[in-house]
Scaffold this motif. Structure first.
Motif, PDB file in Angstrom:
ATOM      1  N   THR A  97      47.912  28.285  40.442  1.00 59.69           N
ATOM      2  CA  THR A  97      47.147  28.002  41.485  1.00 59.69           C
ATOM      3  C   THR A  97      46.855  29.125  42.350  1.00 59.69           C
ATOM      4  O   THR A  97      47.582  29.649  42.765  1.00 59.69           O
ATOM      5  CB  THR A  97      48.560  26.399  41.430  1.00 59.69           C
ATOM      6  N   SER A 141      44.655  24.337  44.090  1.00 64.21           N
ATOM      7  CA  SER A 141      43.406  25.040  42.690  1.00 64.21           C
ATOM      8  C   SER A 141      44.666  24.455  41.481  1.00 64.21           C
ATOM      9  O   SER A 141      45.820  24.145  42.085  1.00 64.21           O
ATOM     10  CB  SER A 141      43.330  26.020  42.413  1.00 64.21           C
ATOM     11  N   LEU A 144      44.277  28.161  37.384  1.00 61.45           N
ATOM     12  CA  LEU A 144      42.904  28.652  36.924  1.00 61.45           C
ATOM     13  C   LEU A 144      42.803  30.045  35.686  1.00 61.45           C
ATOM     14  O   LEU A 144      44.045  30.165  35.442  1.00 61.45           O
ATOM     15  CB  LEU A 144      42.863  29.301  38.287  1.00 61.45           C
ATOM     16  N   TYR A 150      38.364  29.128  42.361  1.00 61.51           N
ATOM     17  CA  TYR A 150      38.810  28.175  43.168  1.00 61.51           C
ATOM     18  C   TYR A 150      38.029  28.529  44.602  1.00 61.51           C
ATOM     19  O   TYR A 150      37.825  29.386  45.223  1.00 61.51           O
ATOM     20  CB  TYR A 150      40.040  27.522  43.625  1.00 61.51           C
ATOM     21  N   CYS A 188      36.156  21.441  47.321  1.00 57.58           N
ATOM     22  CA  CYS A 188      36.926  21.958  46.460  1.00 57.58           C
ATOM     23  C   CYS A 188      36.460  21.768  44.853  1.00 57.58           C
ATOM     24  O   CYS A 188      36.351  20.662  44.564  1.00 57.58           O
ATOM     25  CB  CYS A 188      38.085  22.333  46.754  1.00 57.58           C
ATOM     26  N   VAL A 190      36.457  24.215  41.270  1.00 55.51           N
ATOM     27  CA  VAL A 190      36.811  25.476  40.166  1.00 55.51           C
ATOM     28  C   VAL A 190      35.626  25.680  39.878  1.00 55.51           C
ATOM     29  O   VAL A 190      34.471  25.287  39.573  1.00 55.51           O
ATOM     30  CB  VAL A 190      37.685  25.066  38.506  1.00 55.51           C
TER      31      VAL A 190
END
Length: 193
Positions: A97, A141, A144, A150, A188, A190
């Protein structure tokens, strides 16, 4: 009393007493009938056609220009939760993250509509949006992937509006459509990139 105001008031009064009404503009945007793809196309067009400095209306008072013309702004639709394409901050951390934390200031933008500023659109249309918003990005996030980023973007209300201009005798002299984006917070997410 100003002679222009007397003439304008008399013309409007005569028009109302005769039952005259202005027809709706034939090419008026009706956002409620637009698909999600059409709205996204309008958002993309808005941000692609911004000028560096919005043109201020002529004259010292919003709603009039130097030669006596007046204008009326009417909102034809609003799309809430719209994201700006501008990235405020980002992070990348494949397999783990990452966190975003940053103080940001976001400004409203406007495109079209006789070159009105965002403040004039908000005020004349009776909206209560600010032209500048300060917020703090504070997001973490999910885990990922290798090619994931992100990001944080301004989020807010996208407004469709019409500007109707009238000469000093009260006769309609033109309509122009415009769009405006008023930031209200941060979103926010991804993305791949």
């Amino acid at each position: 009393m100003n002679i222009r105001r007397v003439l304008l008031a008399a013309t409007i009064s005569a028009g109302l007493s005769l039952g005259l009404a202005l027809p709706a503009h034939a090419s008026e945007i009706r956002p409620s009938s637009l698909s999600g793809e059409d709205i996204q196309a309008a958002v993309d067009h808005h941000f692609a056609n911004l000028s560096a400095q919005p043109v201020q209306p002529k004259g010292s008072m919003a709603g009039t220009d130097a030669v006596g013309d007046t204008y009326r702004v009417s909102v034809t639709g609003q799309q809430y939760g719209t994201e700006s394409p501008d990235i405020l901050t980002s992070c990348r951390n494949p397999g783990a993250t990452c966190s975003l934390s940053r103080a940001v200031t976001m400004s409203a933008t406007v495109s079209g509509g006789f070159g009105l500023s965002a403040g004039a659109v908000s005020a004349q249309a009776g909206l209560s949006y600010s032209v500048s918003v300060s917020d703090t990005v504070s997001c973490t996030s999910p885990v990922l992937g290798y090619n994931q980023l992100y990001i944080a973007r301004p989020s807010g209300t996208f407004v469709f509006y019409n500007v109707d201009r009238y000469n000093l005798f009260g006769f309609h002299t033109g309509t122009e459509r415009g769009t405006a984006f008023f930031p209200t917070g941060v979103s926010c997410r991804v993305i791949y990139g």
